[in-house]
Design an enzyme around this catalytic site. Structure first.
Site, PDB file in Angstrom:
ATOM      1  CG  ASN A 208      -0.236  -0.060   2.508  1.00 48.46           C
ATOM      2  OD1 ASN A 208       0.480   0.868   2.858  1.00 48.46           O
ATOM      3  ND2 ASN A 208      -0.395  -1.159   3.242  1.00 48.46           N
ATOM      4  CG  ASP A 304      -7.035  -6.045  13.690  1.00 58.80           C
ATOM      5  OD1 ASP A 304      -6.182  -5.349  14.291  1.00 58.80           O
ATOM      6  OD2 ASP A 304      -8.056  -5.578  13.177  1.00 58.80           O
ATOM      7  CG  PHE A 323      -2.699   5.896  13.347  1.00 58.52           C
ATOM      8  CD1 PHE A 323      -2.051   5.625  14.539  1.00 58.52           C
ATOM      9  CD2 PHE A 323      -2.466   7.112  12.722  1.00 58.52           C
ATOM     10  CE1 PHE A 323      -1.190   6.547  15.115  1.00 58.52           C
ATOM     11  CE2 PHE A 323      -1.605   8.047  13.274  1.00 58.52           C
ATOM     12  CZ  PHE A 323      -0.971   7.774  14.474  1.00 58.52           C
TER      13      PHE A 323
HETATM   14  N1  CTP Z   1      -4.122  -2.786  12.137  1.00 59.72           N
HETATM   15  C1  CTP Z   1      -3.395  -3.827  12.669  1.00 59.72           C
HETATM   16  N2  CTP Z   1      -3.412  -5.045  12.075  1.00 59.72           N
HETATM   17  C2  CTP Z   1      -4.125  -5.265  10.942  1.00 59.72           C
HETATM   18  C3  CTP Z   1      -4.876  -4.200  10.379  1.00 59.72           C
HETATM   19  C4  CTP Z   1      -4.846  -2.977  10.992  1.00 59.72           C
HETATM   20  O1  CTP Z   1      -2.735  -3.633  13.689  1.00 59.72           O
HETATM   21  N3  CTP Z   1      -4.102  -6.451  10.370  1.00 59.72           N
HETATM   22  C5  CTP Z   1      -4.145  -1.493  12.827  1.00 59.72           C
HETATM   23  C6  CTP Z   1      -3.496  -0.362  12.075  1.00 59.72           C
HETATM   24  O2  CTP Z   1      -2.129  -0.236  12.435  1.00 59.72           O
HETATM   25  C7  CTP Z   1      -4.305   0.835  12.564  1.00 59.72           C
HETATM   26  C8  CTP Z   1      -5.677   0.257  12.802  1.00 59.72           C
HETATM   27  O3  CTP Z   1      -5.484  -1.144  12.954  1.00 59.72           O
HETATM   28  O4  CTP Z   1      -3.848   1.297  13.818  1.00 59.72           O
HETATM   29  C9  CTP Z   1      -6.702   0.533  11.744  1.00 59.72           C
HETATM   30  O5  CTP Z   1      -6.350   0.016  10.538  1.00 59.72           O
HETATM   31  P1  CTP Z   1      -7.304   0.147   9.238  1.00 59.72           P
HETATM   32  O6  CTP Z   1      -6.644  -0.600   8.154  1.00 59.72           O
HETATM   33  O7  CTP Z   1      -7.654   1.548   9.023  1.00 59.72           O
HETATM   34  O8  CTP Z   1      -8.571  -0.610   9.770  1.00 59.72           O
HETATM   35  P2  CTP Z   1      -9.237  -1.923   9.303  1.00 59.72           P
HETATM   36  O9  CTP Z   1      -9.438  -2.769  10.485  1.00 59.72           O
HETATM   37  O10 CTP Z   1      -8.457  -2.505   8.194  1.00 59.72           O
HETATM   38  O11 CTP Z   1     -10.650  -1.439   8.816  1.00 59.72           O
HETATM   39  P3  CTP Z   1     -11.137  -1.029   7.363  1.00 59.72           P
HETATM   40  O12 CTP Z   1     -10.098  -1.522   6.392  1.00 59.72           O
HETATM   41  O13 CTP Z   1     -12.423  -1.692   7.264  1.00 59.72           O
HETATM   42  O14 CTP Z   1     -11.222   0.459   7.403  1.00 59.72           O
END
Ligand code: CTP
Length: 399
Positions: A208, A304, A323
């Site tokens: 990304n 996650d 974030f």
């Molecule tokens: N994050 C994480 N591990 C993941 C995905 C996300 O630790 N596998 C953390 C990111 O570092 C950030 C937060 O979760 O602090 C939010 O990430 P984001 O990608 O915005 O959220 P998603 O859960 O992916 O939700 P969506 O894609 O539906 O917005």
């Protein structure tokens, strides 16, 4: 600056020991006094005479030197410093420290000291990667020992990889960070940063646009307030902050493992743009183009990391900051995300292309906590980082 600070420098026996001479000069230039201690093996690489001349102090070399015992006992010697720095820290020295052995002066000082300890490891790549060394490293970190490096690169033994002693300026920066007075002094904080790369085959990956700029700035701001920072970063473009412990990872799963290994921490800031999915069956050899046949990628969900850490029953950081990168309904989505992930705060930002935030130098964030939301004006990512670090210090003080 290090004016008025005393560093007990334990020089381990390795080819990198010669760099300790430069280290002594640079530490003294910054105002520190350096008391050098040579292990027996270090004496094979550098002489007490050159070390003593550069330090301008007596060099300690052996536990059983009775004159020294009369002058200054080893217990006292272990406590005169503001910081005990082991550079280079060999695999052997790390193993002895992890076990609490005290067979010579250096290890006795390390066992007897009540001041903070920092190690700058240097060894062959395989020795560094060996599970025993990694186990010892985890033990030492669990004991509160700070780690700087090792760096990656060509090694004296002809191999390539992690194991080189960090460059001298990097070690000096880490020493300054460790001795910095600030509201986060004595606090350990984890920051994740950058994108993750999820392999499709050995040459292709899914990524990304995260540059890692915001995460690097946050790590630097926390360091400036005196925190010990563990910076777990994916393959980001942004320069790594100095004076923090950098752990380089590639995939979400590697990031998760590095985060778990870094616990316990007082606070965790999860600024990484972690890939939500990985390719389920990444090919082990390069996928070839076959005329008329398009490949189909199957996906699996990545762990996650933020949610997992937020829900830890044992060892959850007192403050967990996530974030949220959103492109619409920023506040509503981020508020829901805070509850879904179980973190304390969410720093939400609008990353729709028109804002120029992703990959840019500015950020406009909304800080969402249990008490509500607070919009910050658009400002440089460094400013956001400073403000967030100050808020973290405030929250931990109240803790
Ligand atoms: N994050 C994480 N591990 C993941 C995905 C996300 O630790 N596998 C953390 C990111 O570092 C950030 C937060 O979760 O602090 C939010 O990430 P984001 O990608 O915005 O959220 P998603 O859960 O992916 O939700 P969506 O894609 O539906 O917005």
């Amino acid at each position: 600056m290090l004016a008025g600070k005393r560093i007990l420098l334990i020089i381990g026996g390795g080819i990198a020991a010669y760099k300790a001479l430069e280290l002594i000069r640079r530490l003294r230039e910054r105002g520190a006094a350096v008391t050098p201690v040579l292990t027996r093996a270090a004496g094979e690489f550098v002489t007490p005479l050159s070390v003593g001349a550069l330090a301008g102090e007596k060099v300690y070399t052996d536990l059983f030197d009775l004159t020294d015992e009369a002058e200054m006992g080893h217990i006292q010697l272990s406590r005169v410093a503001d910081l005990v720095l082991v550079a280079p820290a060999t695999a052997d020295l790390m193993a002895k420290m992890a076990q609490g052995l005290a067979g010579d002066l250096a290890t006795t000082l390390l066992l007897a000291t009540d001041t903070p300890v920092m190690i700058a490891p240097a060894m062959n790549v395989r020795m560094w990667d060996h599970p025993a060394t990694q186990r010892n490293l985890a033990t030492l970190q669990g004991d509160g020992v700070r780690v700087v490096g090792p760096a990656s690169g060509d090694m004296a033994c002809g191999e390539y990889g992690p194991g080189r002693l960090s460059e001298v300026p990097e070690i000096v920066a880490a020493v300054e960070a460790a001795l910095a007075d600030g509201p986060l002094r004595g606090r350990r904080v984890l920051v994740t940063s950058g994108p993750t790369h999820e392999p499709i085959d050995p040459v292709r990956y899914i990524a990304n646009r995260s540059s890692g700029a915001q995460g690097s700035a946050i790590a630097g701001a926390l360091r400036d307030l005196g925190a010990e920072v563990i910076f777990v970063t994916g393959p980001a473009e942004a320069p790594r902050p100095s004076g923090v412990q950098v752990v380089e990872v590639e995939t979400a799963r590697e990031m998760r493992d590095a985060v778990m290994a870094a616990l316990p921490v007082d606070a965790g800031v999860f600024a990484a743009a972690v890939a939500d999915w990985r390719v389920e069956n990444a090919a082990t050899s390069k996928m070839k183009k076959v005329a008329g046949a398009l490949p189909t990628l199957g996906f699996a969900e990545n762990p996650d990391i933020l949610a997992e850490v937020s829900r830890l029953e044992n060892g959850r950081p007192s403050l967990v900051v996530g974030f949220a990168a959103e492109t619409d309904d920023v506040e509503a989505h981020a508020t829901a995300k805070r509850l879904r992930k179980g973190c304390d705060w969410i720093v939400a930002n609008d990353v729709s292309p028109a804002t120029g935030i992703m990959g840019g130098s500015e950020n406009a964030v909304v800080l969402i906590s249990g008490e509500g939301s607070e919009s910050w004006p658009r400002m440089g990512k460094r400013e956001v980082a400073k403000r967030l670090a100050a808020r973290i210090a405030e929250a931990l003080r109240a803790d």
